[in-house]
Design an enzyme around this catalytic site. Structure first.
Site, PDB file in Angstrom:
ATOM      1  CB  SER A 118     -21.377 -23.520  61.975  1.00 30.44           C
ATOM      2  OG  SER A 118     -22.113 -22.351  62.264  1.00 30.44           O
ATOM      3  CE  LYS A 153     -24.294 -21.672  58.889  1.00 32.38           C
ATOM      4  NZ  LYS A 153     -23.572 -22.723  59.633  1.00 32.38           N
TER       5      LYS A 153
END
Length: 272
Positions: free
Chosen positions: A40, A113
């Site tokens: 990701s 993230k």
């Protein structure tokens, strides 16, 4: 002789005990090891990157306690008494563009993230382009990111490709851009295809919360999806574990012991 053996055993136990205490203090208050399990955050972080998370960057909350999933122990089991007021001891505010490890607001798993939205910001994706407070961020094409279309890492995850369909062992291509956030932080992002997450409603980040996205924009479960729907949603301040600053080690194989799969060019690599 029996007394000597007994004394040796006692000293060994003491040594092990203090080693565990020191390791526990190191992991709880200073740095936490983190292994990248998914794609990701490509190409900033690759599957198999190993890093230490700087826990001192934002201060301490319940999330600073280590979780021990192999023992069925979560951070809330150890430090749940400190949960609930969305504050931190010796707290410092994170900066837009930081790469952050945090606890998922619902199930408590560790996520990594990039922080794109601060409290009070209005965040929206329009046509695959990030908008902050009504203004599109600056992006510039930066060629392509290429990798082999094959299973990756311990979970044997297969990459998604902009040039799909791609046969096993062929070159998997993603469009690459440099995105510059308000404040001046520039970083790489990838594009795979046009999909639902490229167009979203306007999200207004609540006070004491943050909005996170993966750099591999079309292959990331992040704040664009509410946590009640399986995504991440807004992340409370107290859920931040720390900032990721540098990749210490990297392996492209199923195990870090497969030395022939080590990525020497990523050892001690700074995270942009």
């Amino acid at each position: 002789m029996a007394e000597e053996n007994k004394g040796g055993i006692v000293e060994t136990i003491k040594t092990v005990f203090w080693a565990l205490v020191i390791a526990g203090v190191f992991r709880t208050f200073l740095f936490q090891p983190f292994w990248i399990p998914s794609g990701s955050m490509k190409d900033t972080l690759l599957i198999g990157d190993f890093l230490f998370v700087n826990k001192m960057a934002y201060g301490y909350s319940y999330a600073s306690c280590p979780s021990l999933p192999f023992m069925g122990v979560d951070a809330k089991d150890l430090c749940g008494w400190a949960d609930g007021d969305n504050t931190r001891l010796l707290g410092s505010e994170p900066k837009r563009g930081d790469v952050v490890v945090f606890r998922h607001p619902v199930h408590g798993s560790d996520f990594i993230k990039r922080l794109v939205g601060l409290p009070g910001d209005r965040i929206q994706m329009k046509g695959g382009l990030l908008h902050i407070n009504g203004t599109a961020v600056k992006v510039q094409r930066d060629g392509s990111f290429e990798e082999t279309a094959a299973p990756q890492g311990p979970q044997q995850l297969r990459p998604r490709c902009h040039n799909a369909p791609v046969g096993e062992g062929a070159t998997c291509v993603k469009e690459k851009y440099i995105e510059t956030l308000p404040g001046g932080v520039s970083h790489s992002i990838l594009n795979i295809s046009s999909q639902g997450s490229d167009n979203t409603p306007v999200y207004t980040v609540p006070a004491g919360h943050y909005f996170f996205m993966g750099d591999n924009r079309d292959n990331s479960s992040d704040s664009r999806v509410p946590n009640i729907s399986g995504g991440v949603g807004f992340v409370p301040y107290e859920n931040l574990i720390g900032r990721a600053d540098r990749v210490m080690f990297s392996s492209a194989g199923r195990s870090m012991l497969f030395f022939w799969t080590w990525r020497g060019d990523r050892f001690f690599k700074a995270i942009d």
